[in-house]
Design a protein around this motif. Structure first.
Motif: not given
Length: 442
Positions: A239, A241-242, A245, A270, A294
């Motif tokens: 996934d 990673d906010l 990203q 996301g 995301h």
């Protein structure tokens, strides 16, 4: 007299040599049209020219690939762009993404519409060299063209770089750099000579925090221009990673007399890796593909936006979780939108309704490219009036998949597909990583 006789004899010898050893004349009668992509070779970019038969089959033409006289950027790996090649009247325009960190360039070729042959146009007749046009930025990636009021405008998107993150924990690949050479540059094209004239640098994306432009596209009237950007992606991980990203963006500009004025902006945490953009047939909406999502945004591989404000109006998943939807194409009959996914080598199809909003009628609505292709290969699309959809195996297989299109949007791969490009045989993805796919009918 002796000097004149010598010149005549030399010219005759050269002609004889060309007839014997030069490119064979193209069998123009065998083809109903031509298709082009570019090698993006860092050692010297080239335009691959393919003849298209009435049954959809492709054949690489003698003399292909045609040198652009400048560097591509395959050695830097996969980077995304739509619209790297454009046919404008009797000319083929191509980006040269390499020569970094100095400016990229644009090559212009005169097209022989009978046999598909290309002749590069000197962009500066005042010098002895055969010149290209400076793109006024680093890594020229996408082109848009429109003729308004008798003036042919060309906008070049200079992407600069695509720093991103990989793996978990996140590992930085490249560095976000501030640069005014991440921009849109505006030119005019002389339709009589094929020479570009620099007008101005338009919007710049200096900080790099939302990535460089991936695609530029005019609306049909030439009164608006849209730009998508890559963001700062995070992939090769379960996934994104906010914390690292950064979202890509969609910009909407009004266009008049070579001047761009921003009217809309979209970004969403996301949703990153925004690449393919297409105008709806009525010009009211924008269809955009987004490859790096995301887990909370998995149904945003395809988004629909207002054509003035860029506000998001609809969102869809494509083939699978993070299948990496990247390229968009509105069918010639204006009833279907196709999205090509890089990661899973599939093409998804959506219905364009009477109001130009999207819906899905097929279940499943996606079609895989055959041929045991490696994952992470699929890019640009090109459709012909005969109902064939060509899908580029740009990154690893160096091929073109040939689909027959049904009225409901379903795709059936033709026998003998994919067509492997002979001149790219044995090339690695660091040597050839095709950019762009376009063509024309005879």
């Amino acid at each position: 007299m002796k000097h004149s006789l010598f010149l005549l004899l030399a010219a005759a010898a050269l002609l004889s040599s060309c007839k014997k050893d030069g490119p064979i004349d193209f069998p123009a009668a065998n083809y109903v049209g031509f298709v082009y992509t570019s090698t993006n070779d860092t050692a010297g970019n080239g335009i691959i020219a393919l003849g298209r038969a009435s049954n959809g089959t492709l054949t690489e033409l003698p003399g292909s690939p045609y040198p652009t006289g400048a560097a591509g950027d395959a050695a830097e790996g996969d980077f995304d762009t739509q619209g790297a090649l454009r046919v404008v009247g009797d000319y083929l325009l191509a980006v040269n993404a390499g020569a970094n960190p100095t400016n990229g360039s644009i090559s212009v070729f005169k097209i022989n519409r009978n046999n598909g042959r290309l002749t590069r146009i000197d962009q500066n007749p005042a010098t002895l060299a055969l010149d290209n046009m400076d793109s006024r930025g680093i890594r020229a990636a996408s082109l848009a063209a429109s003729t308004v009021g008798g003036t042919s405008w060309v906008v070049v998107a200079n992407q600069h770089s695509n720093p991103h993150y990989e793996m978990n924990p996140a590992r930085a690949v490249g560095t976000v750099q501030a640069s005014a050479l991440r921009n849109l540059a505006i030119f005019t094209l002389n339709p009589a000579t094929g020479v570009l004239q620099f007008s101005r640098v338009g919007p710049t994306y200096d900080s790099g925090q939302f990535g460089g432009p991936t695609t530029v596209e005019f609306n049909a009237a030439g009164t608006k221009l849209i730009t998508s950007t890559w963001g700062v992606a995070h992939f090769m991980t379960p996934d994104a990673d906010l914390a690292v990203q950064k979202p890509g963006r969609l910009y909407v500009y009004s266009f008049a007399g070579g001047t761009l004025t921003q009217t809309g902006l979209y970004e969403e945490p996301g949703v990153s890796g925004n690449i393919g953009i297409s105008w709806s047939p009525n010009g009211q909406y924008i269809y955009m593909s987004n490859f790096n999502l995301h887990s909370s945004k998995e149904n945003n591989s395809l988004t629909v936006h207002d054509g003035t404000t860029a506000a998001k109006l609809q969102n869809f998943a494509t083939g699978g979780r993070n299948d990496e939807g990247c390229w968009t194409h509105v069918s010639l009959d204006r009833t279907k939108l196709y999205v090509a996914s890089f990661g899973e080598n599939i093409v998804s199809v959506f219905d364009i309704g009477p109001n130009n909003r999207l819906s899905q009628s097929l279940n499943p609505n996606f079609f895989a490219r055959g041929g045991n292709l490696p994952m992470g290969d699929t890019k640009d699309m090109y459709e012909t009036p005969g109902g064939y959809l060509y899908v580029l195996g740009a990154f690893q297989s160096h091929s073109v998949t040939i689909f027959k299109m049904a009225a409901n949007g379903a795709l059936t791969e033709e026998a003998g597909s994919p067509y492997r490009i002979p001149s790219s045989g044995g090339k690695t993805k660091e040597q050839h990583a095709f950019l762009g796919l376009t063509g024309f009918e005879k």
